[in-house]
Design a protein around this motif. Structure first.
Motif, PDB file in Angstrom:
ATOM      1  N   LEU A 172       0.816  -1.219   0.000  1.00  0.00           N
ATOM      2  CA  LEU A 172       0.000   0.000   0.000  1.00  0.00           C
ATOM      3  C   LEU A 172       0.849   1.269   0.000  1.00  0.00           C
ATOM      4  CD1 LEU A 172      -2.891  -1.003   2.447  1.00  0.00           C
ATOM      5  CD2 LEU A 172      -2.822  -1.110  -0.057  1.00  0.00           C
ATOM      6  N   SER A 173       2.134   1.132   0.269  1.00  0.00           N
ATOM      7  CA  SER A 173       3.022   2.297   0.275  1.00  0.00           C
ATOM      8  C   SER A 173       3.776   2.472  -1.041  1.00  0.00           C
ATOM      9  CB  SER A 173       4.037   2.185   1.422  1.00  0.00           C
ATOM     10  OG  SER A 173       3.391   2.217   2.672  1.00  0.00           O
ATOM     11  N   ILE A 174       3.566   1.576  -1.982  1.00  0.00           N
ATOM     12  CA  ILE A 174       4.245   1.694  -3.279  1.00  0.00           C
ATOM     13  C   ILE A 174       3.782   2.964  -3.994  1.00  0.00           C
ATOM     14  CG2 ILE A 174       4.469   0.689  -5.593  1.00  0.00           C
ATOM     15  CD1 ILE A 174       4.162  -2.069  -4.295  1.00  0.00           C
ATOM     16  N   LYS A 175       4.746   3.720  -4.511  1.00  0.00           N
ATOM     17  CA  LYS A 175       4.441   4.916  -5.292  1.00  0.00           C
ATOM     18  C   LYS A 175       4.733   4.640  -6.765  1.00  0.00           C
ATOM     19  CE  LYS A 175       5.188   8.162  -1.503  1.00  0.00           C
ATOM     20  NZ  LYS A 175       5.942   9.336  -1.005  1.00  0.00           N
ATOM     21  N   LEU A 176       4.069   5.337  -7.623  1.00  0.00           N
ATOM     22  CA  LEU A 176       4.202   5.104  -9.057  1.00  0.00           C
ATOM     23  C   LEU A 176       5.657   5.207  -9.516  1.00  0.00           C
ATOM     24  CD1 LEU A 176       1.097   7.068 -10.390  1.00  0.00           C
ATOM     25  CD2 LEU A 176       1.365   4.582 -10.223  1.00  0.00           C
ATOM     26  N   PRO A 181       0.421  10.150  -5.397  1.00  0.00           N
ATOM     27  CA  PRO A 181       1.642   9.503  -5.887  1.00  0.00           C
ATOM     28  C   PRO A 181       1.604   7.985  -5.697  1.00  0.00           C
ATOM     29  CG  PRO A 181       2.045  10.350  -3.695  1.00  0.00           C
ATOM     30  CD  PRO A 181       0.630  10.736  -4.053  1.00  0.00           C
ATOM     31  N   TYR A 182       0.593   7.488  -4.961  1.00  0.00           N
ATOM     32  CA  TYR A 182       0.533   6.070  -4.620  1.00  0.00           C
ATOM     33  C   TYR A 182      -0.067   5.216  -5.734  1.00  0.00           C
ATOM     34  CZ  TYR A 182       1.690   7.561   0.088  1.00  0.00           C
ATOM     35  OH  TYR A 182       2.326   8.106   1.167  1.00  0.00           O
ATOM     36  N   LEU A 183       0.397   3.993  -5.813  1.00  0.00           N
ATOM     37  CA  LEU A 183      -0.115   3.060  -6.814  1.00  0.00           C
ATOM     38  C   LEU A 183      -1.576   2.720  -6.542  1.00  0.00           C
ATOM     39  CD1 LEU A 183       0.125   0.981  -9.119  1.00  0.00           C
ATOM     40  CD2 LEU A 183       1.127  -0.624  -7.441  1.00  0.00           C
ATOM     41  N   PHE A 184      -1.865   2.326  -5.321  1.00  0.00           N
ATOM     42  CA  PHE A 184      -3.225   1.903  -4.997  1.00  0.00           C
ATOM     43  C   PHE A 184      -3.992   3.038  -4.303  1.00  0.00           C
ATOM     44  CE2 PHE A 184      -0.906  -2.213  -5.066  1.00  0.00           C
ATOM     45  CZ  PHE A 184      -1.588  -2.780  -6.144  1.00  0.00           C
ATOM     46  N   ILE A 185      -5.080   3.423  -4.926  1.00  0.00           N
ATOM     47  CA  ILE A 185      -5.898   4.524  -4.417  1.00  0.00           C
ATOM     48  C   ILE A 185      -7.357   4.093  -4.335  1.00  0.00           C
ATOM     49  CG2 ILE A 185      -4.376   6.319  -5.353  1.00  0.00           C
ATOM     50  CD1 ILE A 185      -6.253   6.528  -7.764  1.00  0.00           C
ATOM     51  N   SER A 186      -8.159   4.881  -3.640  1.00  0.00           N
ATOM     52  CA  SER A 186      -9.601   4.637  -3.605  1.00  0.00           C
ATOM     53  C   SER A 186     -10.281   5.805  -4.313  1.00  0.00           C
ATOM     54  CB  SER A 186     -10.086   4.525  -2.158  1.00  0.00           C
ATOM     55  OG  SER A 186      -9.922   5.762  -1.484  1.00  0.00           O
ATOM     56  N   LYS A 187     -11.585   5.802  -4.335  1.00  0.00           N
ATOM     57  CA  LYS A 187     -12.305   6.863  -5.037  1.00  0.00           C
ATOM     58  C   LYS A 187     -12.106   8.218  -4.367  1.00  0.00           C
ATOM     59  CE  LYS A 187     -15.927   3.900  -6.965  1.00  0.00           C
ATOM     60  NZ  LYS A 187     -17.383   3.591  -6.993  1.00  0.00           N
ATOM     61  N   LYS A 188     -11.897   8.187  -3.040  1.00  0.00           N
ATOM     62  CA  LYS A 188     -11.799   9.452  -2.310  1.00  0.00           C
ATOM     63  C   LYS A 188     -10.446   9.692  -1.641  1.00  0.00           C
ATOM     64  CE  LYS A 188     -16.755   9.581  -1.259  1.00  0.00           C
ATOM     65  NZ  LYS A 188     -17.777   9.655  -0.186  1.00  0.00           N
TER      66      LYS A 188
END
Length: 276
Positions: free
Chosen positions: A150-154, A204-211
């Motif tokens: 969950l901390s991976i950034k693009l 900047p994070y790979l995994f995001i939510s709608k909000k």
């Protein structure tokens, strides 16, 4: 040395079980038999040098395993205490350090089989949620901790080379994790969908939510609970380690990939057929 009745009474006073008492008596009798056969003398007391010679005899002549020898040492230790209590001798001649180190056969921590993981991933795939599928595949085939994923950034992700930099590993250690084609394909499919999200423009994070700019662990846990009562993010980490070793990866390769600081942790997975 006539001790049987007094030693038995002493052990009963300590509320030892009948089986324990029998074991102590047998082990002490075996020592006395060895001593008298070795020296042609009656055994009237315990001497450290004799006990060490007996341990060497058990190891090198009888070739008994460490666990068996330790049982005998424990019995002699108790007998030593008894002799001191009876004023037969004054000194303690056996110590905890005399116990042999026992190599424990650890069971693999994994509780899920490969077919269970495949069915789990297939169910998520059929839900048509590419983000959820990408997370599950990533965890199953990289061995990442959920916090690391969950901390991976693009900027840390390179699907062309199949590499991902993990910057917040345990102990603040940084490492490079390899992504196989299955992971790269799943993450690549998600990235196309991610680009259509409004949050993607600022996060900047790979995994995001709608909000939110970073997907939360609680969301992932709820997702897993929807599809399985046994598979958790951490169980997929265990699965990866066991599966990788079964597929021929070396202990050091798996340790590197999973971010184990000590290869002894990785060695826990070398008994894949046992359940913990």
């Amino acid at each position: 040395m006539k001790f049987t009745e007094d030693f038995t009474f002493y052990l009963k006073q300590e509320r030892k079980s009948e089986n324990t008492i029998k074991g102590y008596l047998l082990n002490v009798q075996q020592y006395i038999k060895w001593f008298e056969a070795s020296y042609g003398l009656e055994c009237n007391s315990l001497y450290r040098q004799n006990v060490l010679e007996y341990i060497s005899f058990l190891k090198n002549i009888k070739v008994q395993n460490a666990k068996t020898i330790n049982h005998k040492i424990s019995s002699l230790t108790k007998f030593n205490v008894f002799l001191i209590d009876q004023k037969v001798q004054e000194e303690k001649v056996i110590y905890k350090t005399d116990m042999l180190k026992v190599q424990t056969a650890y069971a693999s921590p994994t509780k899920v089989s490969e077919i269970e993981v495949k069915q789990f991933l297939q169910n998520i795939l059929e839900s048509k949620n590419k983000r959820n599928y990408a997370i599950a595949v990533l965890l199953a085939y990289t061995g990442l901790r959920i916090s690391e994923a969950l901390s991976i950034k693009l900027r840390d992700l390179n699907l062309q080379t199949g590499e991902c930099i993990i910057r917040n590993g345990k102990g603040e250690k940084q490492r490079v994790t390899l992504l196989n084609s299955r992971v790269s394909h799943a993450v690549g499919g998600y990235l196309k969908e991610r680009n259509h999200s409004a949050v993607s423009q600022t996060s900047p994070y790979l995994f995001i939510s709608k909000k939110r700019e970073q997907l939360e662990r609680t969301v992932v846990n709820r997702l897993f609970n929807m599809y399985s009562q046994t598979i958790t993010p951490h169980q997929l980490r265990h699965f990866f380690c066991t599966n990788a070793i079964e597929k021929g990866f070396s202990i050091h390769e798996v340790a590197n990939q999973a971010g184990h600081s000590n290869v002894n942790t990785t060695l826990l997975y070398t008994n894949p057929n046992q359940k913990s």
